[in-house]
Design a protein around this motif. Structure first.
Motif, PDB file in Angstrom:
ATOM      1  N   LEU A 198       0.785  -1.219   0.066  1.00 23.75           N
ATOM      2  CA  LEU A 198       0.023   0.070  -0.125  1.00 23.75           C
ATOM      3  C   LEU A 198       0.782   1.296  -0.004  1.00 23.75           C
ATOM      4  CD1 LEU A 198      -2.891  -1.082   2.574  1.00 23.75           C
ATOM      5  CD2 LEU A 198      -3.087  -0.598   0.003  1.00 23.75           C
ATOM      6  N   LEU A 199       2.013   1.237   0.828  1.00 26.57           N
ATOM      7  CA  LEU A 199       2.647   2.435   0.791  1.00 26.57           C
ATOM      8  C   LEU A 199       3.546   2.633  -0.416  1.00 26.57           C
ATOM      9  CD1 LEU A 199       4.354   2.190   4.440  1.00 26.57           C
ATOM     10  CD2 LEU A 199       2.648   3.786   3.556  1.00 26.57           C
ATOM     11  N   VAL A 200       3.816   1.514  -0.898  1.00 30.01           N
ATOM     12  CA  VAL A 200       4.726   1.695  -2.378  1.00 30.01           C
ATOM     13  C   VAL A 200       3.666   2.180  -3.305  1.00 30.01           C
ATOM     14  CG1 VAL A 200       5.825   0.285  -4.440  1.00 30.01           C
ATOM     15  CG2 VAL A 200       6.302  -0.050  -2.034  1.00 30.01           C
ATOM     16  N   THR A 201       2.477   1.805  -3.471  1.00 33.69           N
ATOM     17  CA  THR A 201       1.418   2.094  -4.350  1.00 33.69           C
ATOM     18  C   THR A 201       1.115   3.360  -4.256  1.00 33.69           C
ATOM     19  OG1 THR A 201       0.312  -0.106  -4.455  1.00 33.69           O
ATOM     20  CG2 THR A 201      -0.921   1.747  -5.394  1.00 33.69           C
ATOM     21  N   ALA A 216      -3.822  16.672  -9.025  1.00 33.62           N
ATOM     22  CA  ALA A 216      -4.017  15.372  -8.871  1.00 33.62           C
ATOM     23  C   ALA A 216      -3.243  14.585  -7.888  1.00 33.62           C
ATOM     24  CB  ALA A 216      -4.019  14.802 -10.188  1.00 33.62           C
ATOM     25  N   ALA A 217      -2.231  14.928  -7.642  1.00 34.69           N
ATOM     26  CA  ALA A 217      -1.302  14.413  -6.655  1.00 34.69           C
ATOM     27  C   ALA A 217      -1.539  14.559  -5.258  1.00 34.69           C
ATOM     28  CB  ALA A 217       0.343  14.730  -6.740  1.00 34.69           C
ATOM     29  N   VAL A 222      -1.726  12.527   0.460  1.00 37.00           N
ATOM     30  CA  VAL A 222      -2.665  12.548   1.646  1.00 37.00           C
ATOM     31  C   VAL A 222      -2.938  11.037   1.991  1.00 37.00           C
ATOM     32  CG1 VAL A 222      -4.666  13.247   2.918  1.00 37.00           C
ATOM     33  CG2 VAL A 222      -3.800  14.791   1.544  1.00 37.00           C
ATOM     34  N   MET A 223      -3.186  10.170   1.106  1.00 34.62           N
ATOM     35  CA  MET A 223      -3.531   9.145   1.832  1.00 34.62           C
ATOM     36  C   MET A 223      -1.985   8.255   1.869  1.00 34.62           C
ATOM     37  SD  MET A 223      -6.509   8.133   1.557  1.00 34.62           S
ATOM     38  CE  MET A 223      -6.347   6.257   1.708  1.00 34.62           C
ATOM     39  N   GLY A 229       0.954   6.614   8.846  1.00 38.59           N
ATOM     40  CA  GLY A 229       0.667   6.682  10.172  1.00 38.59           C
ATOM     41  C   GLY A 229      -0.123   5.442  10.673  1.00 38.59           C
ATOM     42  N   PHE A 230      -0.821   4.807   9.809  1.00 37.99           N
ATOM     43  CA  PHE A 230      -1.663   3.502  10.170  1.00 37.99           C
ATOM     44  C   PHE A 230      -0.742   2.539  10.270  1.00 37.99           C
ATOM     45  CE2 PHE A 230      -3.743  -0.062   8.573  1.00 37.99           C
ATOM     46  CZ  PHE A 230      -4.751  -0.370   9.581  1.00 37.99           C
ATOM     47  N   GLU A 231       0.315   2.313   9.381  1.00 43.48           N
ATOM     48  CA  GLU A 231       1.323   1.171   9.339  1.00 43.48           C
ATOM     49  C   GLU A 231       2.361   1.526  10.594  1.00 43.48           C
ATOM     50  OE1 GLU A 231       1.801  -1.354   7.500  1.00 43.48           O
ATOM     51  OE2 GLU A 231       0.046  -0.676   6.822  1.00 43.48           O
ATOM     52  N   ILE A 232       2.529   2.695  11.222  1.00 44.42           N
ATOM     53  CA  ILE A 232       3.328   2.765  12.460  1.00 44.42           C
ATOM     54  C   ILE A 232       2.355   1.776  13.535  1.00 44.42           C
ATOM     55  CG2 ILE A 232       4.013   4.237  14.179  1.00 44.42           C
ATOM     56  CD1 ILE A 232       4.738   6.286  12.103  1.00 44.42           C
TER      57      ILE A 232
END
Length: 258
Positions: A198-201, A216-217, A222-223, A229-232
């Protein structure tokens, strides 16, 4: 394998996300790459924290490294051992605390700049830790209950109608002696793989759309921040889940009535 091009966005092959070139000693038996270095660093950091905390002068209100070490020890003792094994499990405090910190540090490298890779997204260490846990709780089960007592309590749970043993016993056999180590390893491995993908994507989307259109970026960027933060949180939770399940299995081997 060539990168797949979709709407001008280039996504590297999955293998490029997890296969790192050998850094030193390119041999068939032993080699050091980025994953190995992360594990070495996680081990050294874990050892350094407790070594430094042990050398500091004891104070009423611990600070710095001593605070980190004492908080980790208290957390594992109160939230893991006392909730699953009881006072008798305090002798496993060094083992479970070390396991918790080692897994946490091996996970958290996923969000550290210039590393950005969770070592536990490679199956080798999760399955090694799981097999170690499997060996420990089976050894303790035989030690505390005897071989036949351990097998009896594991395969023929008390309180189950005898007619149901035809169904329950094969399930318990597979669950206790086969599935547990694989479920431990796969749970840790799969969560770290998913988070890394997910982070790489979102990182690739942000970088590519930034070159094409700044507005567009914004959304994928933001995601990316939110997912970081979620992966921490996930890194911490997976270390906690692996540790508490280890304690549950040890407690079950020591106290079959539980």
């Amino acid at each position: 394998m060539n990168p797949v091009n979709i709407f001008a966005l280039e996504f590297p092959p999955i293998s490029h996300l997890f296969d790192w070139p050998t850094i030193w000693f390119d041999g068939t038996v032993f080699a050091i790459n980025k994953t190995v270095l992360i594990y070495i660093a996680s081990t050294l950091v874990t050892m350094a924290i407790f070594a430094m905390a042990g050398r500091q002068r004891a104070t009423l209100v611990p600070a710095g490294v001593q605070h980190v070490a004492e908080s980790g020890i208290n957390f594992v003792e109160e939230s893991v051992i006392m909730q699953t094994i009881g006072p008798e499990g305090k002798k496993f405090l060094p083992f479970l605390t070390t396991m918790f910190f080692f897994i946490l540090f091996s996970n958290i490298t996923e969000v550290i700049p210039f590393i950005q890779f969770p070592a536990n997204s490679r199956m080798a260490m999760p399955i090694t830790l799981a097999v170690l846990v499997w060996a420990i709780y089976n050894f303790l089960g035989v030690k505390h209950q005897g071989l036949f007592g351990y097998l009896k309590n594991s395969l023929f749970p008390p309180g189950v109608p005898k007619a149901l043993y035809l169904i329950v016993t094969p399930i318990e056999l597979v669950s206790t002696f086969v599935v547990r180590p694989f479920s431990l390893a796969i749970r840790l491995w799969a969560n770290m793989v998913a988070g890394h993908l997910l982070l790489v994507t979102f990182a690739i989307l942000s970088a590519t759309l930034w070159d094409a259109a700044y507005v567009a970026a914004a959304l994928p960027f933001v995601m990316l921040i939110l997912m970081t933060g979620f992966e921490i949180l996930v890194s911490f939770l997976q270390a906690f889940i692996f540790t508490i399940l280890t304690a549950v299995y040890i407690g079950g081997a020591m106290h079959p009535e539980h």
